[in-house]
Each structure stands twice: as C-alpha cells, then as structure tokens.
Design a protein around this motif. Structure first.
Motif, mmCIF file in Angstrom:
data_model
loop_
_atom_site.group_PDB
_atom_site.id
_atom_site.type_symbol
_atom_site.label_atom_id
_atom_site.label_comp_id
_atom_site.label_asym_id
_atom_site.label_seq_id
_atom_site.Cartn_x
_atom_site.Cartn_y
_atom_site.Cartn_z
ATOM 1 N N ILE A 13 2.605 50.691 -3.466
ATOM 2 C CA ILE A 13 1.347 50.953 -4.170
ATOM 3 C C ILE A 13 1.270 50.144 -5.453
ATOM 4 N N GLN A 14 2.339 50.132 -6.210
ATOM 5 C CA GLN A 14 2.319 49.379 -7.472
ATOM 6 C C GLN A 14 2.260 47.875 -7.231
ATOM 7 N N ALA A 15 2.971 47.416 -6.220
ATOM 8 C CA ALA A 15 2.912 45.990 -5.901
ATOM 9 C C ALA A 15 1.503 45.589 -5.484
ATOM 10 N N GLY A 16 0.825 46.456 -4.695
ATOM 11 C CA GLY A 16 -0.530 46.161 -4.274
ATOM 12 C C GLY A 16 -1.523 46.171 -5.417
ATOM 13 N N LEU A 17 -1.316 47.054 -6.383
ATOM 14 C CA LEU A 17 -2.245 47.171 -7.504
ATOM 15 C C LEU A 17 -2.090 46.050 -8.527
ATOM 16 N N ALA A 18 -0.988 45.327 -8.468
ATOM 17 C CA ALA A 18 -0.674 44.354 -9.508
ATOM 18 C C ALA A 18 -1.813 43.378 -9.791
ATOM 19 N N GLY A 19 -2.550 42.978 -8.757
ATOM 20 C CA GLY A 19 -3.593 41.988 -8.974
ATOM 21 C C GLY A 19 -4.958 42.557 -9.293
ATOM 22 N N VAL A 20 -5.112 43.888 -9.218
ATOM 23 C CA VAL A 20 -6.456 44.471 -9.399
ATOM 24 C C VAL A 20 -6.510 45.569 -10.452
ATOM 25 N N PHE A 21 -5.377 45.999 -10.936
ATOM 26 C CA PHE A 21 -5.332 47.089 -11.905
ATOM 27 C C PHE A 21 -4.250 46.754 -12.925
ATOM 28 N N PRO A 22 -4.623 46.361 -14.143
ATOM 29 C CA PRO A 22 -3.646 45.794 -15.081
ATOM 30 C C PRO A 22 -2.744 46.812 -15.766
ATOM 31 N N TYR A 23 -2.615 48.003 -15.203
ATOM 32 C CA TYR A 23 -1.825 49.049 -15.849
ATOM 33 C C TYR A 23 -0.601 49.450 -15.017
ATOM 34 N N VAL A 24 -0.184 48.599 -14.083
ATOM 35 C CA VAL A 24 1.055 48.858 -13.356
ATOM 36 C C VAL A 24 2.108 47.879 -13.848
ATOM 37 N N THR A 25 3.357 48.332 -13.841
ATOM 38 C CA THR A 25 4.430 47.468 -14.279
ATOM 39 C C THR A 25 4.875 46.545 -13.139
ATOM 40 N N GLU A 26 5.644 45.564 -13.474
ATOM 41 C CA GLU A 26 6.042 44.523 -12.526
ATOM 42 C C GLU A 26 7.205 44.989 -11.652
ATOM 43 N N MET A 27 7.055 44.872 -10.339
ATOM 44 C CA MET A 27 8.112 45.253 -9.418
ATOM 45 C C MET A 27 9.177 44.155 -9.335
ATOM 46 N N VAL A 28 10.444 44.562 -9.336
ATOM 47 C CA VAL A 28 11.560 43.624 -9.247
ATOM 48 C C VAL A 28 12.166 43.635 -7.852
ATOM 49 N N GLY A 29 12.224 44.809 -7.214
ATOM 50 C CA GLY A 29 12.769 44.859 -5.865
ATOM 51 C C GLY A 29 12.866 46.272 -5.332
ATOM 52 N N LEU A 30 12.883 46.387 -4.000
ATOM 53 C CA LEU A 30 13.004 47.669 -3.304
ATOM 54 C C LEU A 30 14.255 47.638 -2.453
ATOM 55 N N CYS A 31 15.108 48.649 -2.612
ATOM 56 C CA CYS A 31 16.333 48.751 -1.803
ATOM 57 C C CYS A 31 16.188 49.897 -0.822
ATOM 58 N N THR A 32 16.257 49.606 0.465
ATOM 59 C CA THR A 32 16.175 50.636 1.501
ATOM 60 C C THR A 32 17.548 50.973 2.091
ATOM 61 N N ASP A 33 18.594 50.396 1.513
ATOM 62 C CA ASP A 33 19.969 50.640 1.963
ATOM 63 C C ASP A 33 20.556 51.782 1.135
ATOM 64 N N ALA A 34 20.616 52.976 1.723
ATOM 65 C CA ALA A 34 21.073 54.152 0.981
ATOM 66 C C ALA A 34 22.540 54.063 0.580
ATOM 67 N N SER A 35 23.300 53.143 1.170
ATOM 68 C CA SER A 35 24.723 53.058 0.844
ATOM 69 C C SER A 35 24.961 52.491 -0.558
#
Length: 376
Positions: free
Chosen positions: A102-124
C-alpha cells in the motif's frame, strides 16, 4: 543520504526481551536486499544499533540506526523495521506484504508516505515477515503537546486543520493510479465491518469484560449503506502522523498502514474521531486519551465532522452521525480487547496493556449511553 540526528529518538528505548530480533541476520538481509536508492549503499555494510518504539499497540516497530562508514562523518542512516507481534493473531491482521504494498503504491500519488526500502517474506530471518522503510524525522504527538513546539492556540488550530486536510486528501486518491483498485471488494463495506468487528470482539472476550450483545445487535440493525468507496487509512490519528521538524503545523508523513483499504470514508472518519477526546468530555474518557486533542485551539469532534463534510461535499445518511459514532467506539473497544486478550494470556508482557480491559469496559458503556440518547 541525510545525516542521522545525534539526539535520541523520542519514543525509542531498549528492545523488550520478548520482542528481540537477530540484529546480524536483519542487517545482512537489508544489506543484500535493499531496493531503490538504498541498493548498494555503503552505509548498509555496517551493523545498526537497534531500539524499539514504545508507541502503538499492534505491530512491533524498531529503529535501525546505521553508523557512518569508516572515515566519514555525519552520513549514517536511520531506518525503521515493522513486524507482527508474537502470540495469536487475528486472521488477516498484521500482513506485512500488504502494508508494504500500500505504501509503495501510494508513493507517487500521496506525498505523506515514507520511502520503502524492502520487504522480507522469509520468516527465518527474524521469526516473521517484516519490511523496512526510511525513518522520517519529525515529531510524533502522544498524550500531551510538547511545549518545545512553541504552538499557541492559533498554531494548534493550524495543526489540527492540516491533519484533517491530509485525511481529506487521502480520501481523494485515485486508487487505480496507485495500483490499489483491487482492494475494493464492492458494496457492503459497512456491513462487512460491522460483522467482522462483531466476530473479533466475541472471539477476544476475557473474564470481566462485557459481551456487549446489545450494542452489537444495535449496530447490525442500524447500519447505513455505503456512502462512497475511497482509499481509507482506518487508524488515522495524531500519533500516526509525523510533524515536520522545521514546521510543526505541517504533516510530513502518515504512519501505520496496517488496516488501510478501500472502503467508506465516513467509516474512516468515525475511526479517527473515536480517539478524539475533547476538553468537555467526562473525566474517565479524558484519563484514557492518547492524543493532545483537548488542547486549546483543537477543533471539537463536531467541528471536525462539519469541516470534513463541507470540504468534501459528502452528506450524512438519514440516520445522521450516530451510527458512525457508536461504531467507532465499539471498534476501538474490539481493538483494545484483542490486545487485552494477548496480555491476559501471557502472549505479551508490555505493562501498558494492563489497563486495556478498563478502557474496553468504559467504551462499551459509552456506546450504550449514545444508543440510549445521551449527548455525544
């Protein structure tokens, strides 16, 4: 990269033992998987110092403070890591991939989200999925307005108006342009919310807490149809806003997108106003407040509602605001009860959660008072 502040970050303290993470594993993952302008950044070759933010009562939030590379001054980096809490989690809650998307999608249209650095889906890596984002420097308001902000009554009013305008702007986002149109499940949003929170509350009951069968039945019988479908935050309040460090009446970022979706904007407003304690509220409600909304200069709940309707051109359904007022308070009671359940069952030992049961009981009585025709 911007320099890392040398002063401590307000609200960040030692990591609680039950919430500890493998710092080396996290640092290695960030170094190898950071995206965008952070990919290959030499700052990430170091090992960050880690603190835990005490604010919030749902997902766990950590400060990762990276030192400057050897031989450099003033070029370190602050990142923030978000992960789910330990213990039993409500179905569909604490979805890190969704919150990141959601935040990554909003980055170009809503200037109040912070910049995403990365998503980790590896629970280990640290025991669960997590995502990392840039830390936005600024002030996050808690219970009281910090005197160092230097805001007089006019400044407080300007801050309040700015916060409402951000919510209005969010409700005007083009969800298709943001790539989030699939979050809209169509008509019946209000009904799904009523049914969903009814079930969540019932599943989280603990001894000594009201079942609130009467309130839950009233909500089911008095729900209005959806008034519109827009992007909504679902937890919009002052302690999820970052105020610009050089201009404390300006919102720099909106945090905590865990419950964001596409739904009825009046339901989002009700969720914001349930936290909005004002100076003429009863003593118990003031005691439970989490925001500085009783401060002179702040709008009342009615003034926020009137401003929102005037600025958006939206109209209330024939039943008026009562349903939304009651629903907002009931939903807050359900959220509090979910957290209280975790505390009662030893899934978290955060001492701040010990008072949630009293808050839930109060909110239930408040709902009954409103339904019976008491003053809002």
């Amino acid at each position: 990269m911007s320099s890392v502040p040398t002063r401590p970050v307000p609200g960040a303290g030692p990591v609680r033992e039950e919430d500890a993470i493998d710092v080396d594993a996290v640092a290695g993952w960030v170094r190898d998987n950071a995206r965008g302008r952070y990919a290959g950044d030499p700052v990430l070759a170091g090992t960050p110092r880690v603190w835990q933010f005490s604010g919030g009562a749902s997902n766990l939030t950590y400060l990762l403070r990276y030192p400057a590379p050897s031989g450099e001054e003033g070029s370190g980096l602050d990142l923030v890591l978000r992960r789910p809490p330990t213990g039993t989690k409500p179905r569909g809650a604490h979805d890190m991939a969704r919150e990141h998307r959601i935040q990554a999608g909003l980055a170009g249209v809503f200037p109040y989200v912070t910049e995403m650095v990365g998503l980790c889906t590896d629970a280990s890596v640290c025991g669960s999925e997590f995502y990392v984002m840039r830390r936005v420097e600024g002030t996050i308001l808690r219970k009281d307005l910090p005197p160092e902000l230097g805001l007089d009554e006019a400044g407080v009013r300007a801050l309040c108006l700015a916060a409402v305008e951000v919510l209005i702007r969010l409700h005007g986002v083009d969800v298709g342009q943001a790539g989030l149109a699939d979050l809209d499940r169509g008509d019946g949003y209000v009904a799904r919310q009523v049914g969903g929170w009814n079930e969540r509350y019932a599943r989280a009951l603990t001894p000594g807490v009201y079942p609130l069968a009467d309130v839950r039945a009233w909500l089911a019988e008095n729900q209005p149809p959806d008034t519109a479908h827009t992007l909504i935050h679902n937890d919009f309040r002052f302690d999820n806003l970052v105020l610009a460090p050089d201009e404390p009446t300006r919102v720099a970022a909106v945090l905590d997108w865990e419950m964001a979706t596409v739904g009825d904007p009046l339901m989002d407003l009700s969720g914001a106003l349930c936290y909005w304690v004002q100076a003429d509220d009863d003593a118990q409600r003031i005691a439970f407040r989490l925001q500085p909304t009783p401060t002179p200069g702040m709008l009342t709940r009615q003034e926020v509602l009137d401003l929102y309707l005037a600025r958006t051109g939206r109209a209330l359904p024939p039943g008026g605001w009562l349903f939304y007022e009651v629903f907002g308070l009931f939903r807050l009671a359900a959220i509090g009860q979910q957290i209280s359940y975790r505390y009662v069952h030893g899934q978290t030992h955060n001492p701040a959660y010990a008072r949630f049961a009293d808050m839930v009981r109060y909110l239930g009585e408040r709902c009954r008072h409103l339904i019976a025709g008491g003053m809002p």
